[in-house]
Design a protein around this motif. Structure first.
Motif, PDB file in Angstrom:
ATOM      1  N   ALA A   1       0.808  -1.227   0.000  1.00  0.00           N
ATOM      2  CA  ALA A   1       0.000   0.000   0.000  1.00  0.00           C
ATOM      3  C   ALA A   1       0.835   1.267   0.000  1.00  0.00           C
ATOM      4  CB  ALA A   1      -0.926   0.002   1.213  1.00  0.00           C
ATOM      5  N   THR A   2       2.095   1.187   0.450  1.00  0.00           N
ATOM      6  CA  THR A   2       2.927   2.394   0.502  1.00  0.00           C
ATOM      7  C   THR A   2       3.830   2.540  -0.722  1.00  0.00           C
ATOM      8  OG1 THR A   2       4.679   1.263   1.752  1.00  0.00           O
ATOM      9  CG2 THR A   2       2.942   2.340   3.025  1.00  0.00           C
ATOM     10  N   ALA A   3       3.674   1.658  -1.709  1.00  0.00           N
ATOM     11  CA  ALA A   3       4.529   1.695  -2.901  1.00  0.00           C
ATOM     12  C   ALA A   3       4.442   3.044  -3.609  1.00  0.00           C
ATOM     13  CB  ALA A   3       4.142   0.570  -3.856  1.00  0.00           C
ATOM     14  N   GLY A   4       5.584   3.501  -4.097  1.00  0.00           N
ATOM     15  CA  GLY A   4       5.632   4.776  -4.806  1.00  0.00           C
ATOM     16  C   GLY A   4       6.001   4.650  -6.266  1.00  0.00           C
ATOM     17  N   PHE A   5       5.897   3.440  -6.814  1.00  0.00           N
ATOM     18  CA  PHE A   5       6.197   3.191  -8.228  1.00  0.00           C
ATOM     19  C   PHE A   5       4.884   2.776  -8.875  1.00  0.00           C
ATOM     20  CE2 PHE A   5       9.259   0.625 -11.181  1.00  0.00           C
ATOM     21  CZ  PHE A   5       9.217   1.643 -12.115  1.00  0.00           C
ATOM     22  N   VAL A   6       4.252   3.694  -9.613  1.00  0.00           N
ATOM     23  CA  VAL A   6       2.857   3.509 -10.014  1.00  0.00           C
ATOM     24  C   VAL A   6       2.631   4.053 -11.426  1.00  0.00           C
ATOM     25  CG1 VAL A   6       0.450   4.029  -9.438  1.00  0.00           C
ATOM     26  CG2 VAL A   6       2.133   3.795  -7.601  1.00  0.00           C
ATOM     27  N   CYS A   7       1.761   3.376 -12.162  1.00  0.00           N
ATOM     28  CA  CYS A   7       1.249   3.902 -13.435  1.00  0.00           C
ATOM     29  C   CYS A   7      -0.252   4.121 -13.315  1.00  0.00           C
ATOM     30  CB  CYS A   7       1.538   2.918 -14.570  1.00  0.00           C
ATOM     31  SG  CYS A   7       0.831   3.415 -16.165  1.00  0.00           S
ATOM     32  N   PHE A   8      -0.704   5.312 -13.665  1.00  0.00           N
ATOM     33  CA  PHE A   8      -2.126   5.645 -13.687  1.00  0.00           C
ATOM     34  C   PHE A   8      -2.588   5.839 -15.126  1.00  0.00           C
ATOM     35  CE2 PHE A   8      -0.486   7.537  -9.767  1.00  0.00           C
ATOM     36  CZ  PHE A   8      -1.440   7.227  -8.805  1.00  0.00           C
ATOM     37  N   LYS A   9      -3.744   5.314 -15.461  1.00  0.00           N
ATOM     38  CA  LYS A   9      -4.432   5.800 -16.646  1.00  0.00           C
ATOM     39  C   LYS A   9      -4.978   7.186 -16.328  1.00  0.00           C
ATOM     40  CE  LYS A   9      -5.985   1.595 -19.003  1.00  0.00           C
ATOM     41  NZ  LYS A   9      -7.171   0.771 -19.346  1.00  0.00           N
ATOM     42  N   ARG A  10      -5.052   8.042 -17.325  1.00  0.00           N
ATOM     43  CA  ARG A  10      -5.433   9.420 -17.072  1.00  0.00           C
ATOM     44  C   ARG A  10      -6.836   9.521 -16.465  1.00  0.00           C
ATOM     45  NH1 ARG A  10      -4.652  13.429 -20.395  1.00  0.00           N
ATOM     46  NH2 ARG A  10      -6.447  14.595 -19.641  1.00  0.00           N
ATOM     47  N   GLU A  11      -7.726   8.587 -16.796  1.00  0.00           N
ATOM     48  CA  GLU A  11      -9.089   8.640 -16.264  1.00  0.00           C
ATOM     49  C   GLU A  11      -9.104   8.604 -14.739  1.00  0.00           C
ATOM     50  OE1 GLU A  11     -13.328   6.163 -16.373  1.00  0.00           O
ATOM     51  OE2 GLU A  11     -11.585   5.403 -17.479  1.00  0.00           O
ATOM     52  N   VAL A  12      -8.163   7.857 -14.149  1.00  0.00           N
ATOM     53  CA  VAL A  12      -8.101   7.778 -12.688  1.00  0.00           C
ATOM     54  C   VAL A  12      -7.802   9.153 -12.102  1.00  0.00           C
ATOM     55  CG1 VAL A  12      -6.941   6.715 -10.720  1.00  0.00           C
ATOM     56  CG2 VAL A  12      -7.324   5.386 -12.812  1.00  0.00           C
ATOM     57  N   LEU A  13      -6.824   9.839 -12.665  1.00  0.00           N
ATOM     58  CA  LEU A  13      -6.421  11.140 -12.143  1.00  0.00           C
ATOM     59  C   LEU A  13      -7.430  12.234 -12.484  1.00  0.00           C
ATOM     60  CD1 LEU A  13      -2.603  10.936 -12.945  1.00  0.00           C
ATOM     61  CD2 LEU A  13      -3.767  10.461 -10.774  1.00  0.00           C
ATOM     62  N   GLU A  14      -8.186  12.020 -13.549  1.00  0.00           N
ATOM     63  CA  GLU A  14      -9.263  12.956 -13.874  1.00  0.00           C
ATOM     64  C   GLU A  14     -10.442  12.795 -12.917  1.00  0.00           C
ATOM     65  OE1 GLU A  14      -8.924  13.597 -18.705  1.00  0.00           O
ATOM     66  OE2 GLU A  14      -9.864  11.768 -17.943  1.00  0.00           O
ATOM     67  N   THR A  15     -10.631  11.588 -12.395  1.00  0.00           N
ATOM     68  CA  THR A  15     -11.780  11.289 -11.536  1.00  0.00           C
ATOM     69  C   THR A  15     -11.521  11.651 -10.078  1.00  0.00           C
ATOM     70  OG1 THR A  15     -12.450   9.486 -13.004  1.00  0.00           O
ATOM     71  CG2 THR A  15     -13.333   9.466 -10.752  1.00  0.00           C
ATOM     72  N   ILE A  16     -10.345  11.308  -9.577  1.00  0.00           N
ATOM     73  CA  ILE A  16     -10.006  11.602  -8.179  1.00  0.00           C
ATOM     74  C   ILE A  16      -9.915  13.116  -7.992  1.00  0.00           C
ATOM     75  CG2 ILE A  16      -8.165  11.451  -6.442  1.00  0.00           C
ATOM     76  CD1 ILE A  16      -7.512   8.671  -7.522  1.00  0.00           C
ATOM     77  N   PRO A  17     -10.608  13.684  -7.005  1.00  0.00           N
ATOM     78  CA  PRO A  17     -10.499  15.129  -6.745  1.00  0.00           C
ATOM     79  C   PRO A  17      -9.137  15.435  -6.119  1.00  0.00           C
ATOM     80  CG  PRO A  17     -11.937  14.101  -5.113  1.00  0.00           C
ATOM     81  CD  PRO A  17     -11.590  13.029  -6.101  1.00  0.00           C
TER      82      PRO A  17
END
Length: 243
Positions: free
Chosen positions: A158-174
């Motif tokens: 849960a504390t991992a800092g190596f991550v790939c996001f699809k843009r939709e995730v970052l568009e959705t999260i406030p």
């Protein structure tokens, strides 16, 4: 032009920054890099600026902030920058080679194959950590177990800092409502993505502790994560997560 952006937050990383930039740019799949530097007094920002101007003007970008403002706010700054530039895959990665740049390709592939968020996980297949003292391995491992117990999310790292996001995730999260700034930021982003119903997968990696520079971990950061997880879970009970 690539569809992938790697965000690397920096503070005093002059020993690592040029090597990590060149390594990412040597990969078989093209990635752009955004360095978010918190006015490093050791000249990290100046090194990045020199490389951007002399060799990588169309692939390497620098955002310099005034003062040491924290890991979480650095990533939020980078996320907004990447979304504005229309990247489809946006990555988090450390500057110190604890995350192997070769694994960027595997994280991207996981998102191409159906994941919304792919985590470079140290613990999905045993404990894959190199050069950490046992005390820190145990602290990190049991921190993730603690997060699972409190939040009920099925994430091994849960504390991992190596991550790939699809843009939709970052568009959705406030993004402006993400409250943590230290390593608890990583927990909050995973927890929030899952609450919104996104598919989060873990990709096994080998994590190697830095050989140059100094760790940014502190007691304050650890306490933020320990106590903040409980408050985060309680707050989520009164929120509606709609996409």
């Amino acid at each position: 032009m690539t569809d992938s952006l790697v965000i690397i937050p920096t503070y005093q990383e002059q020993e690592n920054i040029e090597r990590i930039i060149r390594k990412v740019f040597s990969l078989s799949i093209p990635f752009d890099i955004l360095i978010v530097d918190d006015s490093s007094p050791d000249g990290t920002g100046e090194i990045v600026q020199r490389l951007a101007e002399s060799e990588f003007s169309d692939r390497l970008f620098l955002e310099q902030r005034k003062g040491k403002l924290g890991l979480g706010t650095a990533y939020i700054h980078g996320f907004k920058w990447g979304l504005a530039k229309h990247y489809q895959y946006i990555f988090e990665m450390d500057a110190d080679f604890s995350h192997n740049p070769d694994d960027l390709i595997r994280l991207r592939a996981a998102c191409q194959q159906g994941a919304d968020m792919a985590i470079g996980s140290r613990y999905i297949k045993g404990v894959n950590v190199v050069n950490w003292p046992m005390k820190r391995v145990l602290m990190s491992y049991f921190a993730s177990a603690y997060v699972r117990m409190i939040t009920r999310i099925d994430i091994q790292d849960a504390t991992a800092g190596f991550v790939c996001f699809k843009r939709e995730v970052l568009e959705t999260i406030p993004l402006d409502h993400i409250r943590f700034v230290g390593y608890a930021f990583q927990i909050e982003m995973k927890f929030t993505a899952i609450q919104y119903g996104f598919r989060v997968v873990e990709v096994p990696i080998i994590f190697t502790d830095r050989t140059h520079g100094t760790s940014k971990m502190s007691t304050k950061i650890f306490k933020e994560a320990f106590f903040g997880v409980i408050q985060m879970k309680l707050n989520s009970l009164f929120k509606k997560y709609k996409r």
